[in-house]
Structures are given as structure tokens and as C-alpha cells.
Design an enzyme around this catalytic site. Structure first.
Site, PDB file in Angstrom:
ATOM      1  N   ARG A   1      16.079  21.203  28.763  1.00  0.00           N
ATOM      2  CA  ARG A   1      15.727  19.851  28.318  1.00  0.00           C
ATOM      3  C   ARG A   1      14.248  19.757  27.987  1.00  0.00           C
ATOM      4  NH1 ARG A   1      19.946  16.022  31.831  1.00  0.00           N
ATOM      5  NH2 ARG A   1      21.663  16.707  30.499  1.00  0.00           N
TER       6      ARG A   1
ATOM      7  N   TYR B   1      21.096  17.030  21.243  1.00  0.00           N
ATOM      8  CA  TYR B   1      21.584  18.160  22.055  1.00  0.00           C
ATOM      9  C   TYR B   1      20.843  18.301  23.392  1.00  0.00           C
ATOM     10  CZ  TYR B   1      18.404  21.555  19.451  1.00  0.00           C
ATOM     11  OH  TYR B   1      17.380  22.242  18.880  1.00  0.00           O
ATOM     12  N   GLU B   2      21.374  19.092  24.258  1.00  0.00           N
ATOM     13  CA  GLU B   2      20.904  19.213  25.656  1.00  0.00           C
ATOM     14  C   GLU B   2      20.926  17.870  26.387  1.00  0.00           C
ATOM     15  OE1 GLU B   2      21.108  22.926  25.976  1.00  0.00           O
ATOM     16  OE2 GLU B   2      20.438  21.760  27.671  1.00  0.00           O
ATOM     17  N   GLY B   3      21.954  17.080  26.136  1.00  0.00           N
ATOM     18  CA  GLY B   3      22.051  15.745  26.726  1.00  0.00           C
ATOM     19  C   GLY B   3      21.376  14.741  25.811  1.00  0.00           C
TER      20      GLY B   3
END
Lengths: 564, 564
Positions: free
Chosen positions: B294, B421-423
Site C-alpha cells: 500500500r 488497486y491494493e485496496g
């Protein structure tokens, strides 16, 4: 998911959140009865839903192509354009004397929004043609009018605007295209123009270019620019497209979006042109047309927002992730932001259009200045909302939003041109704090007075809306007072973009409040207004602080320090 | 224009606007001397400028292609990846016991930013490999570590993460990929995964997939998920890539941006996999890795911003329109906004990285919670800044910004994935107001105390910075107090995104103030800080109002009313 035209919302805004009734009460627009308006809105909605909507993705995928000097539009564009022409949708507001319907710009604004929501790249062709019709109506000789207007209005021919040159950008005064008298009343036009939307295509039998150029010995800068009409095929005496003119498409641009719309580099090599309006008064003629084009582009932004919203809402309803995603608070926040800002931008656009219509019908100065004030706001806010809402639409889709097949990304790629063309939003903001405040803020204060009067009326029943709207209006009033007291234009320009946005935020609050008042505080529009006033309106305060920060800090860093 | 790596800015932030000196003072990172850091930053800058920057556009134009089941990367990617591998840039922070350099994440963050600014689509391959290395370091058996880590760290092999399935999206608990014991300690993995970045490519001899799957009779939801390592080619005893595993790329996605990076749909048909970590504890293993990923994605956002800024600045310096456009107040405002927000986002990312490094080195709880608090902010704010700054970059280019040849549009198209992306950034914000506030706001209050203490120190010399930063911090403190008092999570989530942004705005003001303090109020950083504090920081107030608006209005409109 198929687009559904926001006919109900337009009708509601016409009836409750604008002075459209006053337009209908004028002699000029006496034909625009409620029944007729209803029929036109429904018809526009149907053509957008049935004919244009299916072309959005094909236009993006195929794009316009230049093949052996000829521009080909994507599959289906030609047939759809023929249907627009057949239905009379090319130039709804064009005068009846040349076959137009003479409808208010307010109605054209609704149509322009719907076209942009569905097939924006196709819709640009009628939009440019509208602008040309308007320029010719105001500035052309009767002979030119009779030759060109009926064919442009019917969609047999289409129009373009040729302002920009490679070396000049927004600085139109720097243009170098030449116009030399041919001795027979026509001129030989020579030069290169860029960003010519629909500079050529295969949807109509002729393409008519309005070209800015300089006559021999014309003064430098914008005072030496004249306007010429330069057809692709020179009409014969019967108005049949005849000999090919000395012009060509050199190339098409490879753009981020609106792929279906050909953006041409045009080369004129002594092409035959006819002077439109007076010598060296080309800029004035261009400005007439540009003002309405700015509103039209603002409406395009609203269309992108509406399309993106419907698309994201459908996805959020279908998609399940730990429950339907539409039940997640943050997804709701995003959807409501999209819906509330789309309404605000639409209401601003319609109110701007109504002011233009009232100016046309009554020639009252107060309507002229109202239209002039609202135009840059409608353009800049509408197009910023278009981009912001389209970007939120991508976000709601999650990873799917980044995949082109979903269609969410296209709304942003298409919308991203709207804050740029027809005068960048920075230019709109400079116009607002500069030319539009030359009256000492009078037009602005008059509008703020109206807002406060309505807020007073709403205070008893809707205090949670009326009070913040009234307060925000007062803050805006102070900012206008500060602004008009600044004689240094750089100081005004330094905060012009946040000022314009703050102005739009307050107007949005006002129109939401009026929607709630029309509902008597009971119903979905009141709920949406509460969301807007509680969450989005507060942005105005930070923007006004920014707007009044002065110019000094902008020049404190040297260019070398900026690059360090 | 060629990219210039912001080495000076990183050094300045390391030395003056973070506790990086504390990292260097630990035993764990004793090797990271100022000289070594200087050499690494310079080296990272050179490889970004010389090797990666020339690939940005070719990656976009050519894209990755799936040809007969094999993925081909754009021209030059393979050679550039080899140079990254050769120089040891694949996994800078990987442990020394398997050939890594054991450098702080702070340094990796600088490299990740530079790679994203130049060839983001290529840089994703080392970035994913970093994540896999970290997961294996923490959770794999010694045997697996010895087989895989040296080859991943050297870049001979690369890594992927396989979380998402078509039906599940961000709802990892809904995944259905199966893992059946083969009886020999390995598992047969069967299922389909989507969004697999570098799921296959031609830059390394093997591709190693970390795959989330369910064992037979595993509990439902996230508690029944295990993690497996599934190589494309099964290594023989000597670790040579041998037999092809039962997996394949079904298709590549057609994306809005990062075209050079292959985004694969992967099919596993009984592929051989090895369990990593404990059964049913796959989510925990994934989370270790995701936290740093993140931050890495936040740094990508900053990289997009830096690249777009340099690009726009060069254009503004060259371009003349009514004078150089860089002299126009609104262009200055845009450039300064880009620069000031890029600095703020970079400083937040570095401070987050420093906290992670301090946690690694000291295992102190206070650093763990600091890192946990800053991670969602670094990710969401960094990536929002990436998109916003890239969009401003387009605007500065005017019409040229919409033409792909200019390169301005690509920064936005590439950056637009980073908030997803990545949450998604919505998930980051929920994490911030949810999990990260489970301590009753303690970690947040501790940070706010530090800011206010520094503001007190700065008050005498820099009152125009210290006072607004102190005031904004107090407002943020009140919002945190309000937030932790809300037991209804929906109420917290309803304002989580504006809350996170307000938090970042205040942090940005703090780090700008510290930069000015380090300059003793004299110099370009002080001028930039004044711009930020006067114009951008005020945004926090409206955001906090929004953050505390509660959830009720979000659900006031029914889904039918949303669609009306």
C-alpha cells in the site's frame, strides 16, 4: 446499461429552478408552449437513448480514420447523423426563416447534454454546426445566408470553426493565416489550422469552414483578424457542391478521448473564401458564437456526468461484495456526490441558457449581463463536474473501472477535453473576474440579492438549507467586494479559478434549495439538497480563502526554484 | 522532456522532515550511512533517468501482448529489467541472508517513486516481486526460502499476487479457488484469478504466483483461506525451472493505462503449489505483504505527480502565448499546486516508510501504530495527488494535453489505477476510521501532539505557517475525538474519505512547515510552504464538516430515488 434521458429533471428545472416560464411568456418564444417543450424533450431523449447511445463504445473503439486524404467516421455514425438531420435536431434554435425551429437555447442545451451523455464524439458535429449557423445568422450577407443556412440547418452540410494555429494556441491574436483579395469579392485563404473538429468526414455532402485570417496590411494582434467562410466544395449557382476547394486534411490527432470525432490539422492553399462580417472584425463575430458554444460545452460536461452516474449506479446495484455495494456508506457518498453535483451543474447551465433566451427575446441589459456572468461558470463548473463525476464513476467500479470494456473509463477520457476547449477553464475564470466584473460586480450582486431573498423566503420551512445558503452567499458577496476593489488584475487572476468554483458551489446550493422549496421540503430533491448543503457547499469557504490570497506568493518562487 | 530524479528532495526530507536519522541510528540499519544512502539515491535516480524514462511512451504505445499463450512485453522492457536486476534494484530491502541489501523501506520508497515517474508499467514487476519476497521472508519454510528468495531477489524469477476472483472483487472472503492435498506435501490448485499483474512475461525465466485458495473443509469467509506458492515452471532439485505447471494466462485486460504491464486472467487447473504459512492463515500472510504494498502504491502516485509536474513545467517554460505561459498567474497557481501537493504526499510517504523501518528495527509498539496509521493516508492521498496533479498537468498543456503525442495524458491514464488497486482509497479510508482508530485515537492524538509541539516551536519565527497549522491540527483533533465517540461504524464510514483527506491536508501543512523551519524561514521551501498553507490547507475545514455529517442523509434516498 442503456442510458435513460433525464427528461423529468430538465422539466423540473425548467418549471421550478429557473425562469423558463418567462421565456415562454415572450413573443419571441411564444411557440415554445409547455406541450411543445414536453414533446421536444421526449423526442430528444428518445433519439439519445435509441440512436446515439449505441454508438458511444463503437466510436471509441474504431475512432475516425484518415484514409487516402478522406476522413471515415466509425460504423453507424453516418446513419445516426442522417437521423438527427431528418428529425431536425441539428440546429434546434436556428431561425425559422431558413428552416430552423427557432426554439430557445434552453432546449438546445438539454439536447446537447443528452448527445454528450451518449455519443459525445458524434454530437460535436451538430454542436459545431449550431455555432456556425449562429455566426452566419448574425454576421453574413443575405446571399451567403440563403446559400448556406438552409443546408447547414438541414444537416446536408456541416460547419467547423478554425481558430487555432500551431504557434498560437489560445493566443488567437498571434495567428498568421493570410487572406488575399481575389478581385472578384472572394479571398484566397492560405495557412494551417489545428484542432479542427469534424474538419472532414463522410456524414454530409459538404463541410463549411469558418476561418480566422489576416487581410493584407491588417493591424497586428486581434484587431487585424477577419472571418471567412471557406467551403470544402464550392457551391454552384444552384447551391450544389461543385469544385473542390484548395484545402485538405493533413492529419488527424491521436487523442485521449472522443476518438470518434475527427480532430484535423487543416491546410489551406489559396482556398476560396467569403468574408463574413466586416474586415478586421472577425474576433467580434467569433465571440458571438463562442459565448453560446461555451454554454454548449458546459452542457457536454453535465452530459458526461449524467452518463457516468447512470453507469456507476447500475453497477453499484448489481455488484455484490459483502452485500450489495450500493449499501456501503462510501459508495452511497460517491453516488450522491455524483447526483448532487450533476443537478447543480445542470441547473446552472439551464439558468444560463434562460438568461440568453431572455436576452434574445427582450434585449434587456439585465439579462445580457446575467447571461454574460453565468456563461463562464456554466462552462467551467459543468466541465469540471463532468471530469470529477466520471472519475468517481471509475472508482465505484473498482478494478473493473480501469478495464476499458466496462465503459467507465471512456466517460473520463471523453470528458477530459471539455475543461480545455472553447476557452480553457482558466480562461473562463479570468473572464469572470475580469471582463464580467467590469461593472463593479453589479451583475453578481444582483444575483446574490436574489439568492438571499429566496433564502429568506425558505428560512421558516427549510432552515437547514436556507441558513447555510444565505451564509455562503454572504461570504461570496464579501469576496466579490474584495475582488472588484483589486485594480491589479494579476491579483484577481491569482484566485480566479477557486473563485469561480466557489461561485458555482453557492449557485448549486441555491438551486438545490429552490428544488427543495418546490417540493415543499418533502421528497427526494429535498433529501439531495440536504446532502449537497451539508457536505459539498462547505467547500466554498476554503475556496474563497484561496481566491483572496493575492498574487504575491505565486511569483515568490523563481522559475529556477520551480524546477529545483 | 527527460525526467530528473528528485534526489535532492528525498535527501532533504530524509534529513529534515522525517526521523530517518533515527533509522540510521539503529543496529538493524547501521549500514545505511549517509554516504551509502547518497550513493543509492543517486544510483536510483540515474537508472530511472537513463534506463526507465525512455520506456514510458513505448510501453504505452505497444502494450503487453498475449501471443499464442505467451506474453510479450514492449520493446526494451526485457533489457531494462535485466539492468534493474544486474544493479540489485529488484528488492532493495530484502534480507542480506538471501542476497538482498537489507536497506530501509524508506529507500525502496524513493526507488518505487522514481520507477513510477518514468516507466510505471515496468516498475510494477519489481514492485510485485518485493511483496512476494517479503511474504516468503515472513511466512515460508526454510526450504522454500532457500529455493525461491535468492532467485526472486536477483530478478532471475519474478513474483505475483493472486487474490481477486471474477465473482469476488475486494471481497476476498468470497473466493472459491480450491487447494487439494496431493499426498506428497504439495497441493493441487484449481480456479480462476483476475487482475494478475505480470501474470506472465518474457523478462525472467520463471514466474512465481502467490495464490489464495481454500483447503477442503476449510471454514467459509476469510477464516478459511490459505496461501500457496505456485511457480509457472516447477523447479528441479537444483532450482532450475523444469516442468511446466498446470496454469495459463487466459487473456490480458485492455486497460485505460499502464499498457506495458500485462494484467492477466490466470487459470489454474490442478497446478502444483506449496503451502506458505499455516493452513487457513492465508489472509494474515497476505496482510503483512499488503501493508507495504500500500505504501508502495502511494509512492507510485507521488511518482506520477512528479513526472506530470516536470512535464508540465517544461511545457510552461517553452510555450509562449501572450508572453510565456509560465508568467500567467493561473499557470503559476497550477504549477505551485502540483509542486506543493507532490511534496506533501512525498513527505507523508517517507514518514510512513520511516515508521515501518523503525518498527522493523526496534519492534516498538509506538512505531507499529504510527506506521499503521500513516499507511492508509500515504496510499490514498499519494494516489489522489497522482491523479489530481496529472490532470492539472493536462490542463497546463491546453489542447496539446489531450493529444497523446504530448505524453501529458498518459500520466493521468497510468495514475488512475493507483486509487483502485491494493485496496481502493475507500477501503483505505474505512481502515483509517475503523481498525486504525480501535485504540480510541491514541496513535492519532500522539501524532497531533507532535505537530502542535513543533508548531509551538515555529510560532516565533514563522507565525504565518505555525498558527494555521496549529489551528488545523486542533480542528483535526476535534474530528478524531468525534469519530472515536461514534460506535456506529456506518457513521464513521460515511465521512471516512473526506476525513482521510483532511488528515493528509494537515500532515502536508506540518511537513511543509518543518521544511520551512529547516530553512530557517529563508528559501524556496518556505515560499512553497506559504503557498500550501495559505491556499491548500484551508480545504481541511470543509472536509471535516463533511466528515462529521453522519450517515443518515446517505440512506435518505431510496435506490429507486437514486435512479429517478
Amino acid at each position: 446499461m442503456p442510458y435513460r434521458a433525464p427528461v423529468t429533471d430538465f422539466r423540473f428545472i425548467f418549471e421550478n429552478v429557473s425562469d423558463f416560464a418567462a421565456v415562454q411568456a415572450t413573443d419571441r418564444f411564444a411557440d415554445a408552449s409547455p406541450d411543445m417543450i414536453e414533446a421536444i424533450l421526449e423526442g430528444a431523449g428518445r433519439i439519445a437513448e435509441d440512436v446515439l447511445d449505441p454508438l458511444r463504445r463503437v466510436g471509441d473503439m474504431q475512432g475516425a480514420r484518415l484514409e487516402n486524404g478522406v476522413v471515415r467516421t466509425p460504423d453507424g455514425f453516418k446513419q445516426a447523423f442522417a437521423q438527427l438531420a431528418e428529425g431536425g435536431w441539428i440546429a434546434l434554435s436556428a431561425g425559422q426563416e431558413h428552416g430552423g425551429m427557432g426554439l430557445p437555447i434552453s432546449i438546445t442545451t438539454a439536447f446537447n447534454e443528452m448527445a454528450a451523455a451518449t455519443a459525445m464524439s458524434l454530437g460535436l458535429c451538430p454542436l459545431l454546426t449550431q455555432g456556425q449557423v449562429e455566426a452566419l445568422e448574425h454576421h453574413a450577407s443575405d446571399e451567403i445566408k440563403q446559400m448556406y443556412l438552409p443546408r447547414l440547418i438541414s444537416g446536408e452540410w456541416t460547419g467547423t470553426m478554425n481558430l487555432t494555429e500551431p504557434q498560437a494556441g489560445s493566443d488567437v491574436g498571434a495567428l498568421t493565416t493570410k487572406a488575399a483579395p481575389n478581385g472578384d469579392g472572394t479571398y484566397a485563404i492560405t495557412g494551417q489550422k489545428i484542432y479542427i473538429t469534424y474538419g472532414d468526414h463522410d456524414m454530409a455532402e459538404n463541410v463549411c469552414h469558418l476561418v480566422l485570417a489576416r487581410l493584407p496590411d491588417a493591424p497586428g494582434g486581434t484587431k487585424g483578424i477577419s472571418l471567412f467562410l471557406v467551403p470544402k466544395l464550392i457551391p454552384d449557382d444552384q447551391g450544389r457542391p461543385g469544385v473542390a476547394n484548395a484545402l485538405k486534411v493533413v492529419s488527424l490527432e491521436h487523442k485521449m478521448g472522443i476518438h470518434g470525432s475527427p480532430t484535423a490539422v487543416m491546410q489551406y492553399d489559396g482556398a476560396v473564401g467569403w468574408l463574413i462580417g466586416e474586415q478586421n472584425k472577425g474576433m467580434a463575430a467569433m465571440f458571438t458564437m463562442m459565448n453560446n458554444a461555451r454554454l454548449a460545452v458546459g452542457a457536454q460536461g453535465v452530459g458526461c456526468a449524467e452518463g457516468a452516474y447512470q453507469h456507476a449506479l447500475a453497477y453499484a446495484q448489481d455488484r455484490s461484495q459483502m452485500g450489495r455495494i450500493i449499501d456501503h456508506a462510501d459508495v452511497r457518498r460517491m453516488l450522491l456526490t455524483m447526483k448532487a453535483d450533476t443537478f447543480a451543474a445542470r441547473a446552472i447551465a439551464v439558468n444560463c441558457a434562460v438568461a440568453i433566451d431572455m436576452e434574445t427575446a427582450t434585449h434587456h441589459e439585465s439579462w445580457r449581463t446575467r447571461a454574460a456572468l453565468l456563461t463562464p461558470i456554466a462552462k467551467a463548473f459543468g466541465t469540471d463536474v463532468g471530469c470529477d463525476v466520471a472519475s468517481i464513476g471509475i472508482q465505484i467500479h473498482g478494478g473493473m473501472g480501469f478495464i476499458e470494456e466496462t465503459g467507465a473509463a471512456q466517460f473520463l477520457r471523453d470528458a477530459r477535453i471539455t475543461p480545455i476547449y472553447e476557452g480553457t477553464n482558466g480562461i473562463q475564470a479570468m473572464d469572470l473576474v475580469g471582463r464580467k466584473m467590469m461593472d463593479g460586480g453589479e451583475a453578481a450582486f444582483r444575483l446574490l440579492d436574489e439568492i438571499e431573498a429566496d433564502a429568506e423566503r425558505a428560512r421558516a420551512d427549510l432552515p437547514d438549507l436556507a441558513e447555510p445558503v444565505w451564509q455562503a452567499t454572504e461570504s461570496l458577496r464579501e469576496a466579490v467586494e474584495w475582488l472588484v476593489a483589486q485594480s491589479d488584475m494579476r491579483t484577481r487572476f491569482a484566485g480566479s479559478v477557486p473563485f469561480l468554483r466557489a461561485f458555482a458551489r453557492v449557485l448549486g446550493g441555491y438551486y438545490h434549495m429552490r428544488a427543495a422549496m418546490a417540493e415543499k421540503g418533502q421528497g427526494p430533491r429535498t433529501k439531495l439538497a440536504r446532502f449537497y448543503v451539508a457536505r459539498l457547499l462547505p467547500e466554498h469557504a476554503g475556496l474563497l480563502t484561496h481566491a483572496m490570497a493575492g498574487a504575491e506568493d505565486l511569483y515568490a518562487l523563481s522559475v529556477d526554484e520551480l524546477a529545483a
